[in-house]
Each structure stands twice: as structure tokens, then as C-alpha cells.
Design a protein around this motif. Structure first.
Motif, PDB file in Angstrom:
ATOM      1  N   PRO A 107       0.810  -1.223   0.000  1.00 48.10           N
ATOM      2  CA  PRO A 107       0.000   0.000   0.000  1.00 48.10           C
ATOM      3  C   PRO A 107       0.845   1.275   0.000  1.00 48.10           C
ATOM      4  CG  PRO A 107      -0.803  -1.564   1.647  1.00 48.10           C
ATOM      5  CD  PRO A 107       0.468  -2.133   1.113  1.00 48.10           C
ATOM      6  N   LYS A 108       2.048   1.200   0.586  1.00 43.14           N
ATOM      7  CA  LYS A 108       2.867   2.414   0.653  1.00 43.14           C
ATOM      8  C   LYS A 108       3.907   2.508  -0.460  1.00 43.14           C
ATOM      9  CE  LYS A 108       2.556   3.130   5.589  1.00 43.14           C
ATOM     10  NZ  LYS A 108       3.183   2.567   6.781  1.00 43.14           N
ATOM     11  N   LEU A 109       3.979   1.467  -1.285  1.00 43.41           N
ATOM     12  CA  LEU A 109       4.984   1.467  -2.362  1.00 43.41           C
ATOM     13  C   LEU A 109       4.758   2.620  -3.335  1.00 43.41           C
ATOM     14  CD1 LEU A 109       5.479  -2.059  -3.993  1.00 43.41           C
ATOM     15  CD2 LEU A 109       7.258  -0.534  -3.138  1.00 43.41           C
ATOM     16  N   ASP A 110       5.830   3.171  -3.824  1.00 44.47           N
ATOM     17  CA  ASP A 110       5.740   4.156  -4.897  1.00 44.47           C
ATOM     18  C   ASP A 110       5.735   3.342  -6.198  1.00 44.47           C
ATOM     19  OD1 ASP A 110       5.995   6.288  -6.542  1.00 44.47           O
ATOM     20  OD2 ASP A 110       7.992   6.892  -5.873  1.00 44.47           O
ATOM     21  N   ILE A 111       4.621   3.367  -6.927  1.00 44.74           N
ATOM     22  CA  ILE A 111       4.521   2.550  -8.150  1.00 44.74           C
ATOM     23  C   ILE A 111       4.535   3.470  -9.376  1.00 44.74           C
ATOM     24  CG2 ILE A 111       3.252   0.735  -9.367  1.00 44.74           C
ATOM     25  CD1 ILE A 111       1.872   0.005  -6.757  1.00 44.74           C
ATOM     26  N   ALA A 112       5.491   3.208 -10.261  1.00 43.85           N
ATOM     27  CA  ALA A 112       5.673   4.052 -11.443  1.00 43.85           C
ATOM     28  C   ALA A 112       5.683   3.191 -12.701  1.00 43.85           C
ATOM     29  CB  ALA A 112       6.996   4.808 -11.326  1.00 43.85           C
ATOM     30  N   LEU A 113       5.487   3.838 -13.836  1.00 38.27           N
ATOM     31  CA  LEU A 113       5.485   3.135 -15.113  1.00 38.27           C
ATOM     32  C   LEU A 113       6.231   3.991 -16.142  1.00 38.27           C
ATOM     33  CD1 LEU A 113       3.156   0.926 -16.715  1.00 38.27           C
ATOM     34  CD2 LEU A 113       2.847   3.128 -17.760  1.00 38.27           C
ATOM     35  N   THR A 114       7.064   3.349 -16.946  1.00 35.73           N
ATOM     36  CA  THR A 114       7.730   4.062 -18.045  1.00 35.73           C
ATOM     37  C   THR A 114       7.133   3.579 -19.355  1.00 35.73           C
ATOM     38  OG1 THR A 114       9.766   4.121 -16.765  1.00 35.73           O
ATOM     39  CG2 THR A 114       9.968   4.631 -19.080  1.00 35.73           C
ATOM     40  N   THR A 115       6.733   4.522 -20.196  1.00 39.54           N
ATOM     41  CA  THR A 115       6.042   4.159 -21.436  1.00 39.54           C
ATOM     42  C   THR A 115       6.435   5.084 -22.580  1.00 39.54           C
ATOM     43  OG1 THR A 115       3.842   4.106 -22.492  1.00 39.54           O
ATOM     44  CG2 THR A 115       4.059   5.551 -20.605  1.00 39.54           C
ATOM     45  N   ASN A 116       6.259   4.597 -23.807  1.00 41.31           N
ATOM     46  CA  ASN A 116       6.487   5.492 -24.949  1.00 41.31           C
ATOM     47  C   ASN A 116       5.275   6.381 -25.199  1.00 41.31           C
ATOM     48  OD1 ASN A 116       4.600   3.971 -26.484  1.00 41.31           O
ATOM     49  ND2 ASN A 116       6.196   2.681 -27.367  1.00 41.31           N
ATOM     50  N   GLY A 117       4.217   6.188 -24.442  1.00 39.16           N
ATOM     51  CA  GLY A 117       3.080   7.112 -24.454  1.00 39.16           C
ATOM     52  C   GLY A 117       2.084   6.897 -25.567  1.00 39.16           C
ATOM     53  N   SER A 118       2.364   5.973 -26.486  1.00 36.77           N
ATOM     54  CA  SER A 118       1.482   5.834 -27.654  1.00 36.77           C
ATOM     55  C   SER A 118       0.076   5.382 -27.256  1.00 36.77           C
ATOM     56  CB  SER A 118       2.085   4.842 -28.663  1.00 36.77           C
ATOM     57  OG  SER A 118       2.371   3.617 -28.031  1.00 36.77           O
ATOM     58  N   LEU A 119      -0.046   4.625 -26.170  1.00 32.79           N
ATOM     59  CA  LEU A 119      -1.363   4.121 -25.760  1.00 32.79           C
ATOM     60  C   LEU A 119      -1.843   4.767 -24.456  1.00 32.79           C
ATOM     61  CD1 LEU A 119      -0.523   0.341 -26.389  1.00 32.79           C
ATOM     62  CD2 LEU A 119      -1.864   1.831 -27.877  1.00 32.79           C
ATOM     63  N   LEU A 120      -1.125   5.793 -24.033  1.00 34.98           N
ATOM     64  CA  LEU A 120      -1.366   6.324 -22.687  1.00 34.98           C
ATOM     65  C   LEU A 120      -2.711   7.025 -22.532  1.00 34.98           C
ATOM     66  CD1 LEU A 120      -0.103   6.539 -19.896  1.00 34.98           C
ATOM     67  CD2 LEU A 120       1.065   8.623 -20.647  1.00 34.98           C
ATOM     68  N   ALA A 121      -3.141   7.762 -23.566  1.00 38.63           N
ATOM     69  CA  ALA A 121      -4.401   8.505 -23.436  1.00 38.63           C
ATOM     70  C   ALA A 121      -5.537   7.534 -23.083  1.00 38.63           C
ATOM     71  CB  ALA A 121      -4.700   9.246 -24.727  1.00 38.63           C
ATOM     72  N   ARG A 122      -5.461   6.339 -23.666  1.00 42.12           N
ATOM     73  CA  ARG A 122      -6.478   5.314 -23.447  1.00 42.12           C
ATOM     74  C   ARG A 122      -6.411   4.724 -22.029  1.00 42.12           C
ATOM     75  NH1 ARG A 122      -5.672   0.486 -27.514  1.00 42.12           N
ATOM     76  NH2 ARG A 122      -5.231   2.200 -28.933  1.00 42.12           N
ATOM     77  N   PHE A 123      -5.206   4.675 -21.453  1.00 49.25           N
ATOM     78  CA  PHE A 123      -5.012   3.927 -20.205  1.00 49.25           C
ATOM     79  C   PHE A 123      -4.913   4.787 -18.945  1.00 49.25           C
ATOM     80  CE2 PHE A 123      -3.646   0.398 -22.930  1.00 49.25           C
ATOM     81  CZ  PHE A 123      -4.161  -0.687 -22.240  1.00 49.25           C
ATOM     82  N   ALA A 124      -4.625   6.092 -19.114  1.00 50.40           N
ATOM     83  CA  ALA A 124      -4.213   6.909 -17.961  1.00 50.40           C
ATOM     84  C   ALA A 124      -5.161   6.774 -16.761  1.00 50.40           C
ATOM     85  CB  ALA A 124      -4.076   8.364 -18.383  1.00 50.40           C
ATOM     86  N   SER A 125      -6.445   6.995 -16.978  1.00 50.29           N
ATOM     87  CA  SER A 125      -7.314   7.033 -15.798  1.00 50.29           C
ATOM     88  C   SER A 125      -7.479   5.636 -15.182  1.00 50.29           C
ATOM     89  CB  SER A 125      -8.630   7.725 -16.135  1.00 50.29           C
ATOM     90  OG  SER A 125      -9.634   6.812 -16.353  1.00 50.29           O
ATOM     91  N   LYS A 126      -7.468   4.590 -16.020  1.00 46.65           N
ATOM     92  CA  LYS A 126      -7.580   3.215 -15.466  1.00 46.65           C
ATOM     93  C   LYS A 126      -6.337   2.878 -14.641  1.00 46.65           C
ATOM     94  CE  LYS A 126     -10.205   1.499 -19.369  1.00 46.65           C
ATOM     95  NZ  LYS A 126      -9.744   1.405 -20.731  1.00 46.65           N
TER      96      LYS A 126
END
Ligand code: SAM
Ligand code: SF4
Ligand code: SF4
Length: 348
Positions: A107-126
């Protein structure tokens, strides 16, 4: 002794194992796929990663359950941050489920993701809803032709910028990573700074690295952080180094008078091995203790043979305890004997 310490871990006691230079393990980067929809020249050059290239078979790729077991094994060792990367992590089916599973075990972990962003608009809120804290988006320019030439894809930088905006709007902390390569995209330093300054999104300029074995890396193509700062200052005004740099921080932070910050990841001109707290897991479950490692430690086979959380913890501790990596500090003295592991495989 190690086993005795580990038995204590069954309770809530945690231990922080330092490597042979006194560096703790705080950061875990997990590559969840070796596949990508881009073919960036500096990472997966199209002549090497063409239609005939054999990617890992599905059976070799870590399952979500494997990944969660690895995170659980490392949490009591002082793990603070998990970064999901690849390849392109948003290509992996049901990635939001993976984020939710990791969030549940830390629960306290800092969770990050690295992406090329091509599909990000679709996924961001999920992704945000699943428990992701932050996203780093790689974008090497604003000019459509330059971005297409580097990435060998048809994705428009505008689509990637929409993904960045959608991420910020949904409450994710967002950063942009830009690799600058001489005679490729130096002329993008100013447009990139300009657009993201307006959007109030932090940009980190990265010195082109000799990572992986498939590129004809040439030191004369590296644009140093000092030179990038000069270009930026000549257009936007003075930059001041931010004093409170944290231990283990990858980017050197600089700020304008109005407080807007830019980062510089200067692993060629200003190596930061002394405070490197990062371990990496490749898409097929090997543990690497350096981005430039030539060899990984096979945790996936251990899991296939029934290893539990504690077995994995012992293995990780034993590897980390012996760690003596400092590649960037000794780059010029070292002779590469075997081919180093590729960045899309080990995770950037
Ligand atoms: N596909 C995702 C992406 O591009 O963000 C995640 C994986 S990619 C390997 C992670 C990061 O590594 C990207 O920011 C990319 O620019 C960086 N990278 C890849 N090869 C590099 C190199 N030779 N020098 C510097 N950065 C590199
Ligand atoms: Fe794919 Fe990222 Fe490598 Fe580009 S840098 S080829 S987007 S993995
Ligand atoms: Fe860490 Fe290796 Fe990079 Fe040095 S070269 S900062 S040890 S990953």
C-alpha cells in the motif's frame, strides 16, 4: 547468519542489505515484456529487430503472480519503489490488473510506469484507479518527422502529448524523458522545454548511453548535460542547481527563477553509481544488478521449481550482498567481454 535473519522476517522485522559499496536495494524495475510497437534507433534498431526477430515465448515471460511474488520477496528488504517498464509495458494485456495486484501487496509502495506514451491517453485514468502513482513518458521531440525518424513508428507526438495531458488530468505525477543525440534531435531541446514548461510537466534530458549490444554507439553522438543546459539557458534564462538532491536520485535537478524544474540524467558525464539503489528484473525473470550487466540471475526458474517468497528473498540478498557494479564510473577502463543485455529486455 543470513538464514537466521531471514527467519526473523516472517514477522514484521525488516532488514536492509547493503551491497559491497554500502548501497541499499530501494528500487526495483521490472520489464514486463520484451516487445514494443516502436523501433527506436538507439534501443531496438529496425535492422536488428525486424520481422524475423524472435521475441521471448509466452512461457518464458513472468506471469503477474510471479511479479507479485518477487515484489513481496523484496518488500521487507527496504524496497520503496517499483517501476514497471519494458519493452512497451502498455502492450501487456490486463496491465491495470497487475498494477492493482502490486498496490495490494504494498500500500505504501511508490509505483511508477515508463512508457512510450502511444497508448497512454487510453489507459491513464484506469492506471490511476488501479493504484499507479506516476508515469514517465519517453518523447524525443515535438517535430513529427524527427519523432517518426527516431522511433520508426507512425505515432504522432501529438498523440503522446495527449497521453501526457490525460495522465496529469487524472492526477498521476508525470515526467517526460528525452534522449538527446547529436545530429538527430538537438534542435528539439528548446521546443520540448517550451511545451512542457507551459504544461508544467518536468522534463528530464538523458545523455545517450552505450547500453545494449546492438547499437553502434559512438561517444561523439553524446550531448552532455552541460551543453543542453547552455542551450536552454540561452533561450529561457538562468538555471540554478536544486540543492536538496536525494540519495539514490537519478536526475540532477535544475530550476528556473519561476520555480519550474528540469532534470538531467548525465550517466556519461556525471555518473551516479555511488548511490545506485536499483535492481532490475528482465521480462523472463532474471535479476540484474546493473543496466550494463552481462549476466542475470534466474529467479523465474526458481519460481517454476516452487520457490516461495523466502527462497527468493535469500537469493536476492545473496546476489545484492555481492554487488560491486559501477559501470558508468569505469566505462573508459573496461573491456566488454560478452554482449551486454538489451535495454528493452532488462527495462529502462
Ligand atoms: N518503451 C518504454 C519507453 O520508451 O519509455 C519503456 C522502455 S525504454 C527501454 C525506457 C527508456 O530507456 C526510454 O526513456 C528510452 O528513451 C531509454 N533508452 C533506451 N535506450 C537508450 C540509450 N541508448 N540511451 C539512453 N536512453 C535510452
Ligand atoms: Fe520501445 Fe522504449 Fe525501446 Fe523505444 S525506447 S524501442 S519505445 S522499448
Ligand atoms: Fe547503477 Fe550500473 Fe548505472 Fe552505475 S552503471 S548507475 S551501477 S545501473
Amino acid at each position: 547468519m543470513l538464514v537466521k535473519q531471514l527467519n526473523n522476517l516472517k514477522g514484521t522485522v525488516s532488514i536492509m542489505q547493503e551491497d559491497s559499496y554500502g548501497r541499499p536495494l530501494k528500487d526495483l524495475r521490472i520489464s514486463i515484456t520484451d516487445r514494443c510497437n516502436f523501433r527506436c534507433n538507439y534501443c531496438m534498431p529496425p535492422d536488428e529487430f525486424g520481422p524475423g526477430h524472435k521475441f521471448l515465448p509466452k512461457s518464458d515471460i513472468l506471469s503477474f503472480e510471479d511479479i507479485v511474488l518477487l515484489v513481496k520477496a523484496m518488500l521487507p528488504l527496504g524496497l520503496e519503489k517499483v517501476r514497471i517498464t519494458g519493452g512497451e509495458p502498455l502492450l501487456r494485456k490486463d496491465i491495470t490488473n497487475l498494477i492493482a495486484m502490486i498496490r495490494q501487496c504494498g500500500p505504501k509502495l511508490d509505483i511508477a510506469l515508463t512508457t512510450n506514451g502511444s497508448l497512454l491517453a487510453r489507459f491513464a485514468s484506469k492506471l490511476k484507479q488501479a493504484g499507479l502513482d506516476r508515469v514517465t513518458v519517453s518523447l524525443d521531440g515535438i517535430d513529427e518527422q524527427i519523432v517518426k525518424r527516431i522511433s520508426n513508428s507512425n505515432v504522432s507526438p501529438n498523440d503522446i502529448i495527449s497521453g501526457i495531458q490525460a495522465s496529469a488530468d487524472t492526477g498521476l505525477r508525470v515526467k517526460v524523458n528525452t534522449v538527446i543525440i547529436k545530429n538527430y534531435n538537438e534542435n528539439q531541446i528548446i521546443p520540448i522545454t517550451s511545451i512542457f514548461r507551459k504544461m508544467n510537466v518536468v522534463v528530464r534530458f538523458i545523455e545517450y548511453m552505450d547500453v545494449g549490444g546492438t547499437k553502434d554507439w559512438d561517444p561523439s553522438q553524446v550531448v552532455f548535460g552541460d551543453d543542453i543546459r547552455s542551450v536552454i539557458a540561452s533561450k529561457f534564462g538562468k538555471l540554478q542547481a536544486v540543492e536538496d538532491q536525494k540519495y539514490g536520485q537519478v536526475a540532477n535537478r535544475w530550476a528556473f527563477d519561476d520555480g519550474y524544474e528540469i532534470g538531467f540524467i548525465e550517466s556519461i558525464s556525471k555518473p551516479f553509481c555511488k548511490s545506485c539503489t536499483r535492481a532490475r528484473i528482465s521480462a523472463n525473470g532474471r535479476l540484474y544488478t546493473c543496466l550494463f550487466s552481462e549476466r542475470g540471475h534466474d529467479l523465474k526458474s526458481m519460481m517454476n521449481m516452487g520457490a516461495d517468497e523466502e527462497d527468493l528473498r535469500v537469493a536476492v540478498l545473496s546476489v545484492w550482498g555481492k554487488r560491486a557494479d559501477r559501470y558508468s564510473e569505469i566505462r573508459n577502463q573496461r573491456k566488454q567481454t560478452t554482449r551486454p543485455v538489451e535495454m528493452h529486455f532488462i527495462g529502462g
